[in-house]
Design a protein around this motif. Structure first.
Motif, PDB file in Angstrom:
ATOM      1  N   LEU A   1      11.639  -2.692   2.145  1.00 16.41           N
ATOM      2  CA  LEU A   1      12.819  -3.502   2.480  1.00 16.41           C
ATOM      3  C   LEU A   1      13.622  -2.865   3.606  1.00 16.41           C
ATOM      4  N   ASP A   2      13.795  -1.550   3.558  1.00 19.94           N
ATOM      5  CA  ASP A   2      14.530  -0.843   4.595  1.00 19.94           C
ATOM      6  C   ASP A   2      13.821  -0.965   5.947  1.00 19.94           C
ATOM      7  N   ILE A   3      12.527  -0.778   5.949  1.00 21.27           N
ATOM      8  CA  ILE A   3      11.752  -0.851   7.188  1.00 21.27           C
ATOM      9  C   ILE A   3      11.806  -2.266   7.763  1.00 21.27           C
ATOM     10  N   ARG A   4      11.663  -3.267   6.899  1.00 22.50           N
ATOM     11  CA  ARG A   4      11.758  -4.666   7.355  1.00 22.50           C
ATOM     12  C   ARG A   4      13.151  -4.973   7.880  1.00 22.50           C
ATOM     13  N   GLY A   5      14.172  -4.450   7.204  1.00 30.60           N
ATOM     14  CA  GLY A   5      15.539  -4.678   7.639  1.00 30.60           C
ATOM     15  C   GLY A   5      15.808  -4.120   9.024  1.00 30.60           C
ATOM     16  N   ARG A   6      15.131  -3.043   9.380  1.00 26.32           N
ATOM     17  CA  ARG A   6      15.257  -2.451  10.713  1.00 26.32           C
ATOM     18  C   ARG A   6      14.266  -3.069  11.696  1.00 26.32           C
ATOM     19  N   GLN A   7      13.523  -4.082  11.241  1.00 25.53           N
ATOM     20  CA  GLN A   7      12.486  -4.762  12.027  1.00 25.53           C
ATOM     21  C   GLN A   7      11.474  -3.765  12.583  1.00 25.53           C
ATOM     22  N   ALA A   8      11.110  -2.789  11.767  1.00 25.45           N
ATOM     23  CA  ALA A   8      10.177  -1.754  12.194  1.00 25.45           C
ATOM     24  C   ALA A   8       8.883  -1.775  11.386  1.00 25.45           C
ATOM     25  N   LEU A   9       8.695  -2.816  10.575  1.00 22.91           N
ATOM     26  CA  LEU A   9       7.485  -2.885   9.748  1.00 22.91           C
ATOM     27  C   LEU A   9       6.254  -3.088  10.624  1.00 22.91           C
ATOM     28  N   ALA A  10       5.268  -2.264  10.416  1.00 21.31           N
ATOM     29  CA  ALA A  10       3.971  -2.387  11.081  1.00 21.31           C
ATOM     30  C   ALA A  10       2.999  -2.933  10.030  1.00 21.31           C
ATOM     31  N   PRO A  11       2.752  -4.251  10.032  1.00 22.09           N
ATOM     32  CA  PRO A  11       2.019  -4.884   8.935  1.00 22.09           C
ATOM     33  C   PRO A  11       0.622  -4.333   8.679  1.00 22.09           C
ATOM     34  N   ARG A  12      -0.162  -4.128   9.732  1.00 22.70           N
ATOM     35  CA  ARG A  12      -1.520  -3.608   9.507  1.00 22.70           C
ATOM     36  C   ARG A  12      -1.484  -2.197   8.932  1.00 22.70           C
ATOM     37  N   SER A  13      -0.555  -1.391   9.400  1.00 27.71           N
ATOM     38  CA  SER A  13      -0.408  -0.036   8.858  1.00 27.71           C
ATOM     39  C   SER A  13       0.030  -0.093   7.397  1.00 27.71           C
ATOM     40  N   ALA A  14       0.896  -1.048   7.081  1.00 25.69           N
ATOM     41  CA  ALA A  14       1.347  -1.203   5.694  1.00 25.69           C
ATOM     42  C   ALA A  14       0.182  -1.592   4.786  1.00 25.69           C
ATOM     43  N   TRP A  15      -0.632  -2.544   5.223  1.00 25.60           N
ATOM     44  CA  TRP A  15      -1.782  -2.930   4.407  1.00 25.60           C
ATOM     45  C   TRP A  15      -2.772  -1.774   4.256  1.00 25.60           C
ATOM     46  N   ALA A  16      -2.944  -1.017   5.322  1.00 22.31           N
ATOM     47  CA  ALA A  16      -3.814   0.163   5.249  1.00 22.31           C
ATOM     48  C   ALA A  16      -3.264   1.148   4.218  1.00 22.31           C
ATOM     49  N   GLY A  17      -1.959   1.376   4.255  1.00 20.53           N
ATOM     50  CA  GLY A  17      -1.334   2.279   3.290  1.00 20.53           C
ATOM     51  C   GLY A  17      -1.479   1.775   1.864  1.00 20.53           C
ATOM     52  N   PHE A  18      -1.310   0.470   1.665  1.00 15.03           N
ATOM     53  CA  PHE A  18      -1.457  -0.105   0.326  1.00 15.03           C
ATOM     54  C   PHE A  18      -2.861   0.159  -0.218  1.00 15.03           C
ATOM     55  N   LEU A  19      -3.876  -0.111   0.605  1.00 14.49           N
ATOM     56  CA  LEU A  19      -5.264   0.106   0.165  1.00 14.49           C
ATOM     57  C   LEU A  19      -5.551   1.590  -0.064  1.00 14.49           C
ATOM     58  N   LEU A  20      -5.034   2.452   0.812  1.00 12.18           N
ATOM     59  CA  LEU A  20      -5.228   3.895   0.635  1.00 12.18           C
ATOM     60  C   LEU A  20      -4.546   4.396  -0.631  1.00 12.18           C
ATOM     61  N   GLY A  21      -3.339   3.894  -0.902  1.00 10.40           N
ATOM     62  CA  GLY A  21      -2.637   4.297  -2.121  1.00 10.40           C
ATOM     63  C   GLY A  21      -3.366   3.835  -3.376  1.00 10.40           C
ATOM     64  N   ALA A  22      -3.811   2.585  -3.378  1.00 13.80           N
ATOM     65  CA  ALA A  22      -4.531   2.049  -4.536  1.00 13.80           C
ATOM     66  C   ALA A  22      -5.843   2.803  -4.760  1.00 13.80           C
ATOM     67  N   GLY A  23      -6.598   2.997  -3.691  1.00 11.04           N
ATOM     68  CA  GLY A  23      -7.855   3.732  -3.809  1.00 11.04           C
ATOM     69  C   GLY A  23      -7.644   5.188  -4.171  1.00 11.04           C
ATOM     70  N   GLY A  24      -6.611   5.790  -3.615  1.00 10.48           N
ATOM     71  CA  GLY A  24      -6.302   7.184  -3.945  1.00 10.48           C
ATOM     72  C   GLY A  24      -5.960   7.352  -5.413  1.00 10.48           C
ATOM     73  N   PHE A  25      -5.179   6.411  -5.947  1.00  8.85           N
ATOM     74  CA  PHE A  25      -4.876   6.462  -7.377  1.00  8.85           C
ATOM     75  C   PHE A  25      -6.164   6.359  -8.192  1.00  8.85           C
ATOM     76  N   GLN A  26      -7.021   5.420  -7.820  1.00  7.05           N
ATOM     77  CA  GLN A  26      -8.261   5.177  -8.552  1.00  7.05           C
ATOM     78  C   GLN A  26      -9.139   6.433  -8.575  1.00  7.05           C
TER      79      GLN A  26
END
Length: 158
Positions: A75-100
């Motif tokens: 929310l903070d990153i989006r509020g500053r209009q600094a969200l990098a969507p592809r990087s965010a999706w990459a992070g989501f997949l890395l976090g999920a896989g890392g947990f697994q």
């Protein structure tokens, strides 16, 4: 004359925040599906069923805190209009896989807190599928991270 606002996307923070979301989401899937619905194991199976249930509650609390932290960071990153969507999706997949992978190797094999499933003849199949799912998520995250390498460039916003 209209001023053009120039924002810089923040791929690093986008990836970190979304990785927390990925960790929290995968922990929630594990806890809800395998601990509650299928009742294959508890987070800590070395004690009484009551303590196993208590340990599941601790896992659930931790996953909610991690997920909420990632959510508010996004929310903070989006509020500053600094969200990098592809990087965010990459992070989501890395976090999920890392947990697994962490759960499959550290929790299941090194610390032996629990196994994926009890009372089966061939546990190896469960271990391979569990860890392969994590490897696939990490591979997809790395591929997406590589493709998002130029996402930190300046983007003009009217």
């Amino acid at each position: 004359m209209t001023a053009t606002r120039v924002e810089t996307r923040d791929p690093r923070r986008s990836m970190i925040a979304a990785a927390l979301l990925g960790i929290g989401a995968m922990a929630a899937v594990d806890e809800v599906v395998f601990h509650q619905l299928l009742a294959w194991h508890h987070f800590f199976d070395w004690s009484t069923p009551a303590f196993g249930l208590f340990s599941d509650g601790l896992l659930h609390a931790a996953e909610l805190i991690i997920f909420a932290l990632g959510f508010f960071m996004i929310l903070d990153i989006r509020g500053r209009q600094a969200l990098a969507p592809r990087s965010a999706w990459a992070g989501f997949l890395l976090g999920a896989g890392g947990f697994q992978i962490f759960d499959g190797i550290i929790d299941h094999k090194v610390l032996r807190l629990h196994q994926i499933r009890y009372g089966v003849d061939n546990l190896l199949i469960y271990d391979v599928v569990w860890n392969a799912a994590g490897v696939i998520l990490i591979a997809l995250g790395l591929l997406l991270a590589r493709r998002s390498s130029g996402e930190g460039a300046r983007a003009g916003r009217p």
